[in-house]
Design an enzyme around this catalytic site. Structure first.
Site, PDB file in Angstrom:
ATOM      1  N   LYS A  14      25.154  82.118  52.984  1.00  0.00           N
ATOM      2  CA  LYS A  14      24.744  82.121  51.662  1.00  0.00           C
ATOM      3  C   LYS A  14      23.660  81.153  51.078  1.00  0.00           C
ATOM      4  O   LYS A  14      22.610  81.490  50.673  1.00  0.00           O
ATOM      5  CB  LYS A  14      26.007  82.433  50.732  1.00  0.00           C
ATOM      6  CG  LYS A  14      26.808  83.586  50.876  1.00  0.00           C
ATOM      7  CD  LYS A  14      27.822  83.857  49.872  1.00  0.00           C
ATOM      8  CE  LYS A  14      28.840  82.742  49.704  1.00  0.00           C
ATOM      9  NZ  LYS A  14      30.026  82.561  50.755  1.00  0.00           N
ATOM     10  N   ARG A  89      33.235  86.166  42.612  1.00  0.00           N
ATOM     11  CA  ARG A  89      34.201  86.233  43.929  1.00  0.00           C
ATOM     12  C   ARG A  89      35.497  86.997  43.549  1.00  0.00           C
ATOM     13  O   ARG A  89      36.584  87.080  44.524  1.00  0.00           O
ATOM     14  CB  ARG A  89      34.380  84.852  44.014  1.00  0.00           C
ATOM     15  CG  ARG A  89      33.955  84.104  45.263  1.00  0.00           C
ATOM     16  CD  ARG A  89      34.501  82.736  45.328  1.00  0.00           C
ATOM     17  NE  ARG A  89      34.372  82.131  46.545  1.00  0.00           N
ATOM     18  CZ  ARG A  89      33.338  81.195  47.107  1.00  0.00           C
ATOM     19  NH1 ARG A  89      32.204  81.288  46.268  1.00  0.00           N
ATOM     20  NH2 ARG A  89      33.425  80.823  48.179  1.00  0.00           N
ATOM     21  N   ARG A 128      30.083  72.577  60.701  1.00  0.00           N
ATOM     22  CA  ARG A 128      29.581  72.064  59.123  1.00  0.00           C
ATOM     23  C   ARG A 128      30.556  70.673  58.840  1.00  0.00           C
ATOM     24  O   ARG A 128      30.069  69.789  58.318  1.00  0.00           O
ATOM     25  CB  ARG A 128      29.528  73.299  58.053  1.00  0.00           C
ATOM     26  CG  ARG A 128      28.937  72.551  56.752  1.00  0.00           C
ATOM     27  CD  ARG A 128      28.618  73.822  55.785  1.00  0.00           C
ATOM     28  NE  ARG A 128      30.011  74.215  55.201  1.00  0.00           N
ATOM     29  CZ  ARG A 128      29.971  75.346  54.513  1.00  0.00           C
ATOM     30  NH1 ARG A 128      28.784  76.111  54.096  1.00  0.00           N
ATOM     31  NH2 ARG A 128      31.023  75.638  53.889  1.00  0.00           N
ATOM     32  N   ARG A 134      31.948  68.061  54.325  1.00  0.00           N
ATOM     33  CA  ARG A 134      32.535  68.675  53.024  1.00  0.00           C
ATOM     34  C   ARG A 134      34.146  68.743  53.405  1.00  0.00           C
ATOM     35  O   ARG A 134      34.659  69.343  54.375  1.00  0.00           O
ATOM     36  CB  ARG A 134      32.093  70.008  52.917  1.00  0.00           C
ATOM     37  CG  ARG A 134      31.597  70.457  51.774  1.00  0.00           C
ATOM     38  CD  ARG A 134      30.589  71.709  51.641  1.00  0.00           C
ATOM     39  NE  ARG A 134      31.667  72.689  51.274  1.00  0.00           N
ATOM     40  CZ  ARG A 134      31.338  73.921  51.170  1.00  0.00           C
ATOM     41  NH1 ARG A 134      30.308  74.289  51.066  1.00  0.00           N
ATOM     42  NH2 ARG A 134      32.219  74.931  51.030  1.00  0.00           N
ATOM     43  N   ARG A 145      40.685  79.827  52.947  1.00  0.00           N
ATOM     44  CA  ARG A 145      39.596  80.368  52.210  1.00  0.00           C
ATOM     45  C   ARG A 145      39.016  81.860  52.829  1.00  0.00           C
ATOM     46  O   ARG A 145      38.542  82.830  52.013  1.00  0.00           O
ATOM     47  CB  ARG A 145      38.053  79.449  52.590  1.00  0.00           C
ATOM     48  CG  ARG A 145      38.465  78.067  51.579  1.00  0.00           C
ATOM     49  CD  ARG A 145      37.402  77.154  51.986  1.00  0.00           C
ATOM     50  NE  ARG A 145      36.147  77.256  51.918  1.00  0.00           N
ATOM     51  CZ  ARG A 145      35.459  76.534  53.095  1.00  0.00           C
ATOM     52  NH1 ARG A 145      35.933  75.708  53.892  1.00  0.00           N
ATOM     53  NH2 ARG A 145      34.203  76.876  53.058  1.00  0.00           N
TER      54      ARG A 145
HETATM   55  P1  ADP Z   1      32.009  78.778  50.787  1.00  0.00           P
HETATM   56  O1  ADP Z   1      31.575  80.081  50.407  1.00  0.00           O
HETATM   57  O2  ADP Z   1      31.278  78.276  52.068  1.00  0.00           O
HETATM   58  O3  ADP Z   1      33.496  78.696  50.870  1.00  0.00           O
HETATM   59  P2  ADP Z   1      31.375  77.594  48.367  1.00  0.00           P
HETATM   60  O4  ADP Z   1      30.504  76.534  47.884  1.00  0.00           O
HETATM   61  O5  ADP Z   1      30.686  79.068  47.613  1.00  0.00           O
HETATM   62  O6  ADP Z   1      31.231  77.758  49.837  1.00  0.00           O
HETATM   63  O7  ADP Z   1      32.445  77.693  47.267  1.00  0.00           O
HETATM   64  C1  ADP Z   1      33.518  76.202  47.969  1.00  0.00           C
HETATM   65  C2  ADP Z   1      34.764  76.473  46.779  1.00  0.00           C
HETATM   66  O8  ADP Z   1      34.605  76.450  45.447  1.00  0.00           O
HETATM   67  C3  ADP Z   1      35.654  77.874  46.937  1.00  0.00           C
HETATM   68  O9  ADP Z   1      36.551  77.718  48.048  1.00  0.00           O
HETATM   69  C4  ADP Z   1      36.238  77.795  45.626  1.00  0.00           C
HETATM   70  O10 ADP Z   1      37.277  77.139  45.488  1.00  0.00           O
HETATM   71  C5  ADP Z   1      35.162  77.317  44.633  1.00  0.00           C
HETATM   72  N1  ADP Z   1      34.320  78.298  43.962  1.00  0.00           N
HETATM   73  C6  ADP Z   1      33.027  78.656  44.193  1.00  0.00           C
HETATM   74  N2  ADP Z   1      32.430  79.585  43.543  1.00  0.00           N
HETATM   75  C7  ADP Z   1      33.918  80.163  42.896  1.00  0.00           C
HETATM   76  C8  ADP Z   1      33.799  81.217  42.149  1.00  0.00           C
HETATM   77  N3  ADP Z   1      32.958  82.120  41.763  1.00  0.00           N
HETATM   78  N4  ADP Z   1      35.220  81.540  41.784  1.00  0.00           N
HETATM   79  C9  ADP Z   1      36.177  80.798  41.978  1.00  0.00           C
HETATM   80  N5  ADP Z   1      36.197  79.638  42.690  1.00  0.00           N
HETATM   81  C10 ADP Z   1      34.869  79.320  42.981  1.00  0.00           C
END
Ligand code: ADP
Length: 191
Positions: A14, A89, A128, A134, A145
């Site tokens: 993404k 999400r 990654r 990270r 996740r």
């Molecule tokens: P990835 O999709 O690779 O897991 P992101 O950077 O999108 O990476 O998200 C990392 C973390 O941030 C998620 O596992 C969650 O804990 C939090 N997070 C991100 N976006 C949201 C959201 N829209 N609602 C709730 N938690 C979120």
């Protein structure tokens, strides 16, 4: 406005594809993950709270992310459009996003769902983790996740499919090949 949701499991690409979309279409990129990581880095109260969920691979509570998004959409009301990356999400976030955009007379034009199989996702995230450091890119948190993705996030696909705006994009291939498929979908809605 051109409003795009870039959708997919953790590790589906993404962020990578969002960066290319920004370059090509000059849209405002809103990544909730990036925004929350900035808060953590800055050591804010919000950051501390977010970290307690993120480090376990859990979702940050809906109310928090919805408030953040609402204020950012208002702040960038003059943008050419938005790329929503990592948001929504949950179904509650999906419903909230529609309402927030409605307030500005806007709507989501397309939801691009990057399709990548589980084995490849785990592989990418572990790699990654080694490069970026990270801290949620470790085996245990990745598992959590992915579970959260399947139970809480994936149901949004039906939500958007029913509205006729969900487009599946083959998420395996070179970055440029994947971006080509994305461009084709966007050209279709721009006509
Ligand atoms: P990835 O999709 O690779 O897991 P992101 O950077 O999108 O990476 O998200 C990392 C973390 O941030 C998620 O596992 C969650 O804990 C939090 N997070 C991100 N976006 C949201 C959201 N829209 N609602 C709730 N938690 C979120």
């Amino acid at each position: 406005m051109l409003n795009i949701v870039i959708f997919g499991a953790p590790g589906s690409g993404k962020g990578t594809q969002s960066a290319k979309l920004v370059e090509e279409y000059h849209l405002k990129h809103l990544s909730t993950g990036d925004i929350l990581r900035e808060e953590i880095k800055a050591g804010t109260e919000l950051g501390k709270l977010a970290d307690s969920y993120m480090s376990k691979g859990h979702l940050v509570p809906d109310g928090l992310v919805i408030d953040i998004l609402d204020s950012l959409i208002g702040k960038h009301a003059n943008a050419k459009g938005f790329i929503f990356d990592g948001f929504p999400r949950t179904l509650a976030q999906g419903e909230a996003l529609s309402k927030m955009l409605e307030k500005h007379g806007e709507d989501i034009d397309v939801v691009l769902s990057l399709e990548v199989d589980e084995e490849e996702l785990i592989d990418r995230l572990l790699k990654r983790g080694q490069i970026s450091g990270r801290k949620d890119d470790n085996r245990e948190t990745i598992e959590s996740r992915l579970k959260v993705y399947h139970t809480q996030t994936e149901p949004l696909k039906d939500f958007y499919r029913r509205r006729g705006i969900l487009k599946n994009i083959e998420g395996i291939g070179s970055i440029d090949e994947i971006f080509n498929s994305i461009e084709k979908e966007i050209d279709r809605i721009e006509k």
